[in-house]
Design a protein around this motif. Structure first.
Motif, PDB file in Angstrom:
ATOM      1  N   GLU A 209       0.814  -1.226   0.000  1.00 50.49           N
ATOM      2  CA  GLU A 209       0.000   0.000   0.000  1.00 50.49           C
ATOM      3  C   GLU A 209       0.845   1.272   0.000  1.00 50.49           C
ATOM      4  OE1 GLU A 209      -2.430  -3.249   0.756  1.00 50.49           O
ATOM      5  OE2 GLU A 209      -0.706  -2.649   1.996  1.00 50.49           O
ATOM      6  N   MET A 210       2.107   1.176   0.438  1.00 50.68           N
ATOM      7  CA  MET A 210       2.972   2.357   0.473  1.00 50.68           C
ATOM      8  C   MET A 210       3.435   2.677  -0.949  1.00 50.68           C
ATOM      9  SD  MET A 210       2.638   2.616   3.655  1.00 50.68           S
ATOM     10  CE  MET A 210       3.596   4.104   3.869  1.00 50.68           C
ATOM     11  N   THR A 211       3.263   3.914  -1.361  1.00 48.25           N
ATOM     12  CA  THR A 211       3.575   4.297  -2.738  1.00 48.25           C
ATOM     13  C   THR A 211       4.858   5.099  -2.873  1.00 48.25           C
ATOM     14  OG1 THR A 211       2.279   6.352  -2.561  1.00 48.25           O
ATOM     15  CG2 THR A 211       1.109   4.357  -3.309  1.00 48.25           C
ATOM     16  N   HIS A 212       5.237   5.850  -1.835  1.00 51.95           N
ATOM     17  CA  HIS A 212       6.374   6.765  -1.906  1.00 51.95           C
ATOM     18  C   HIS A 212       7.248   6.618  -0.658  1.00 51.95           C
ATOM     19  CE1 HIS A 212       3.782   8.471  -4.959  1.00 51.95           C
ATOM     20  NE2 HIS A 212       4.728   9.315  -5.322  1.00 51.95           N
ATOM     21  N   VAL A 213       8.496   7.053  -0.774  1.00 49.87           N
ATOM     22  CA  VAL A 213       9.434   6.963   0.349  1.00 49.87           C
ATOM     23  C   VAL A 213      10.277   8.226   0.421  1.00 49.87           C
ATOM     24  CG1 VAL A 213      11.426   5.727   1.304  1.00 49.87           C
ATOM     25  CG2 VAL A 213       9.536   4.433   0.306  1.00 49.87           C
ATOM     26  N   LEU A 214      10.518   8.673   1.656  1.00 51.16           N
ATOM     27  CA  LEU A 214      11.437   9.773   1.952  1.00 51.16           C
ATOM     28  C   LEU A 214      12.632   9.205   2.703  1.00 51.16           C
ATOM     29  CD1 LEU A 214      12.065  12.888   2.230  1.00 51.16           C
ATOM     30  CD2 LEU A 214      10.818  12.773   4.403  1.00 51.16           C
ATOM     31  N   LEU A 215      13.836   9.466   2.195  1.00 54.06           N
ATOM     32  CA  LEU A 215      15.070   9.053   2.865  1.00 54.06           C
ATOM     33  C   LEU A 215      15.739  10.281   3.472  1.00 54.06           C
ATOM     34  CD1 LEU A 215      16.645   6.611   0.215  1.00 54.06           C
ATOM     35  CD2 LEU A 215      15.123   6.054   2.127  1.00 54.06           C
ATOM     36  N   LEU A 216      16.062  10.196   4.764  1.00 55.35           N
ATOM     37  CA  LEU A 216      16.698  11.308   5.466  1.00 55.35           C
ATOM     38  C   LEU A 216      18.074  10.897   5.972  1.00 55.35           C
ATOM     39  CD1 LEU A 216      13.792  12.730   7.697  1.00 55.35           C
ATOM     40  CD2 LEU A 216      14.680  13.671   5.548  1.00 55.35           C
ATOM     41  N   LYS A 217      18.995  11.868   5.941  1.00 53.62           N
ATOM     42  CA  LYS A 217      20.334  11.662   6.475  1.00 53.62           C
ATOM     43  C   LYS A 217      20.842  12.993   7.010  1.00 53.62           C
ATOM     44  CE  LYS A 217      25.055  10.523   4.959  1.00 53.62           C
ATOM     45  NZ  LYS A 217      25.880  10.201   3.763  1.00 53.62           N
ATOM     46  N   GLU A 218      21.129  13.023   8.305  1.00 50.88           N
ATOM     47  CA  GLU A 218      21.702  14.211   8.955  1.00 50.88           C
ATOM     48  C   GLU A 218      20.890  15.468   8.659  1.00 50.88           C
ATOM     49  OE1 GLU A 218      25.708  14.139   7.538  1.00 50.88           O
ATOM     50  OE2 GLU A 218      26.263  12.381   8.732  1.00 50.88           O
ATOM     51  N   GLY A 219      19.573  15.337   8.730  1.00 53.91           N
ATOM     52  CA  GLY A 219      18.696  16.487   8.592  1.00 53.91           C
ATOM     53  C   GLY A 219      18.412  16.938   7.188  1.00 53.91           C
ATOM     54  N   ARG A 220      18.895  16.194   6.199  1.00 57.63           N
ATOM     55  CA  ARG A 220      18.670  16.555   4.796  1.00 57.63           C
ATOM     56  C   ARG A 220      17.989  15.400   4.066  1.00 57.63           C
ATOM     57  NH1 ARG A 220      21.759  21.113   3.838  1.00 57.63           N
ATOM     58  NH2 ARG A 220      23.604  21.390   5.149  1.00 57.63           N
ATOM     59  N   VAL A 221      17.366  15.724   2.940  1.00 54.52           N
ATOM     60  CA  VAL A 221      16.720  14.712   2.107  1.00 54.52           C
ATOM     61  C   VAL A 221      17.764  14.063   1.205  1.00 54.52           C
ATOM     62  CG1 VAL A 221      15.049  14.304   0.261  1.00 54.52           C
ATOM     63  CG2 VAL A 221      14.481  15.886   2.127  1.00 54.52           C
ATOM     64  N   VAL A 222      17.886  12.755   1.316  1.00 51.89           N
ATOM     65  CA  VAL A 222      18.717  11.997   0.371  1.00 51.89           C
ATOM     66  C   VAL A 222      17.951  11.796  -0.920  1.00 51.89           C
ATOM     67  CG1 VAL A 222      19.880   9.796  -0.072  1.00 51.89           C
ATOM     68  CG2 VAL A 222      19.983  10.829   2.212  1.00 51.89           C
ATOM     69  N   ALA A 223      16.679  11.404  -0.793  1.00 49.98           N
ATOM     70  CA  ALA A 223      15.823  11.196  -1.961  1.00 49.98           C
ATOM     71  C   ALA A 223      14.376  11.133  -1.494  1.00 49.98           C
ATOM     72  CB  ALA A 223      16.194   9.911  -2.695  1.00 49.98           C
ATOM     73  N   SER A 224      13.456  11.486  -2.370  1.00 55.01           N
ATOM     74  CA  SER A 224      12.032  11.321  -2.094  1.00 55.01           C
ATOM     75  C   SER A 224      11.318  11.084  -3.411  1.00 55.01           C
ATOM     76  CB  SER A 224      11.453  12.553  -1.385  1.00 55.01           C
ATOM     77  OG  SER A 224      11.445  13.675  -2.240  1.00 55.01           O
ATOM     78  N   GLY A 225      10.301  10.218  -3.364  1.00 57.09           N
ATOM     79  CA  GLY A 225       9.550   9.948  -4.572  1.00 57.09           C
ATOM     80  C   GLY A 225       8.975   8.547  -4.564  1.00 57.09           C
ATOM     81  N   PRO A 226       8.521   8.041  -5.723  1.00 54.88           N
ATOM     82  CA  PRO A 226       7.961   6.687  -5.814  1.00 54.88           C
ATOM     83  C   PRO A 226       8.939   5.657  -5.262  1.00 54.88           C
ATOM     84  CG  PRO A 226       7.531   7.912  -7.835  1.00 54.88           C
ATOM     85  CD  PRO A 226       8.462   8.759  -7.024  1.00 54.88           C
ATOM     86  N   LYS A 227       8.413   4.693  -4.525  1.00 58.16           N
ATOM     87  CA  LYS A 227       9.283   3.799  -3.737  1.00 58.16           C
ATOM     88  C   LYS A 227      10.276   3.015  -4.582  1.00 58.16           C
ATOM     89  CE  LYS A 227       5.776   0.133  -3.464  1.00 58.16           C
ATOM     90  NZ  LYS A 227       4.900  -0.645  -2.561  1.00 58.16           N
ATOM     91  N   HIS A 228       9.881   2.577  -5.781  1.00 59.68           N
ATOM     92  CA  HIS A 228      10.808   1.785  -6.588  1.00 59.68           C
ATOM     93  C   HIS A 228      11.957   2.637  -7.138  1.00 59.68           C
ATOM     94  CE1 HIS A 228       8.840  -2.165  -6.666  1.00 59.68           C
ATOM     95  NE2 HIS A 228       7.706  -1.497  -6.585  1.00 59.68           N
TER      96      HIS A 228
END
Length: 258
Positions: A209-228
């Motif tokens: 059911e999860m469609t998107h993912v946000l990756l965080l590292k040291e307070g910044r966005v590494v990546a965000s968007g569709p999970k695949h």
């Protein structure tokens, strides 16, 4: 309307800069997972979008309400929240029936201090059935298993029909069976016109059911968007600071160390 929109937010505690120029947006129909090491800023970001903290700078909009021109306690009632840490409030629920615990979610209170109408009990009973809790109907919260307690808490969070539901490591401490039963309940949640933000250390909990993912590292966005697109070996290795490999089974990701 964006469900959540944060623009160039910074969050500081004293001299410690926890979030650093973070941008993120949740659109209608998206269900998000959030991953990152301890200290990556996940908890601070959750505290902001659940209206319990203000960013030090930057713009935040939740459910069409911009921080600074919105009465946050009223907005908070439109946001559901489930966390293993909620069980520190279990004394408030201890002698309550599961129906009363669920109904209290309408008022975002620990206990019921406002008038409950017949429609509220009807919705509570609907949620009891939806979350497969009929076998513990009218039981006291204290006698439930850990997995049953978490399902009651997610039903409680949905009682007020929120448009945004934040799940902060909700499977922490659960055994495998209880975890899988809880994760099955996420399908029910998404059918209730709610948008999920699911925070975990275990990516296999990011169910289909999860469609998107946000990756965080040291307070910044590494990546965000569709999970695949986001859950790749390279991006996860950067996020976790160790070489990892991801494998997909039944649209769920599983992580291993290279």
């Amino acid at each position: 309307m964006a469900v959540v929109k944060v623009e160039d937010i910074y969050f500081r505690r004293g001299d410690n800069e926890i979030l650093r120029g973070l941008d993120w947006e949740i659109s209608e129909g998206e269900q998000w997972g959030m991953l990152g090491l301890n200290g990556s800023g996940k908890t601070s970001l959750l505290s902001i979008i659940s209206t319990y903290e203000f960013p030090s700078s930057g713009e935040v909009e939740v459910l069409g309400n911009r921080f600074g021109s919105t009465y946050l306690p009223e907005l908070r009632k439109k946001i559901g929240y489930v966390s293993s840490s909620l069980e520190k409030f279990s004394d408030f629920f201890w002698n309550e029936t599961i129906e009363r615990v669920i109904v209290s979610g309408k008022f975002a209170s620990f206990g019921i201090y406002e008038q409950v109408i017949e429609e509220d009990w009807t919705r509570a009973n609907y949620l009891v059935k939806e979350f497969r809790l009929e076998h513990v109907k009218e039981k006291k919260f204290r006698v439930l298993s850990e997995g049953e307690k978490r399902r009651v808490l997610i039903a409680r969070a949905l009682m007020g029909e929120p448009h945004l539901l934040i799940l902060d490591e909700p499977c922490s401490g659960l055994d495998i069976l209880a975890r899988e039963q809880f994760l099955e309940a996420l399908e029910i949640a998404t059918k209730n016109n709610v948008h999920l933000v699911y925070v975990t250390h275990h990516i296999e909990e990011l169910v289909a059911e999860m469609t998107h993912v946000l990756l965080l590292k040291e307070g910044r966005v590494v990546a965000s968007g569709p999970k695949h697109e986001v859950l790749t070996n390279e991006l996860l290795s950067e996020t976790y600071k160790v070489p990892v490999s991801v494998e997909w089974r039944a649209d769920r990701p599983y992580l291993s160390i290279k």
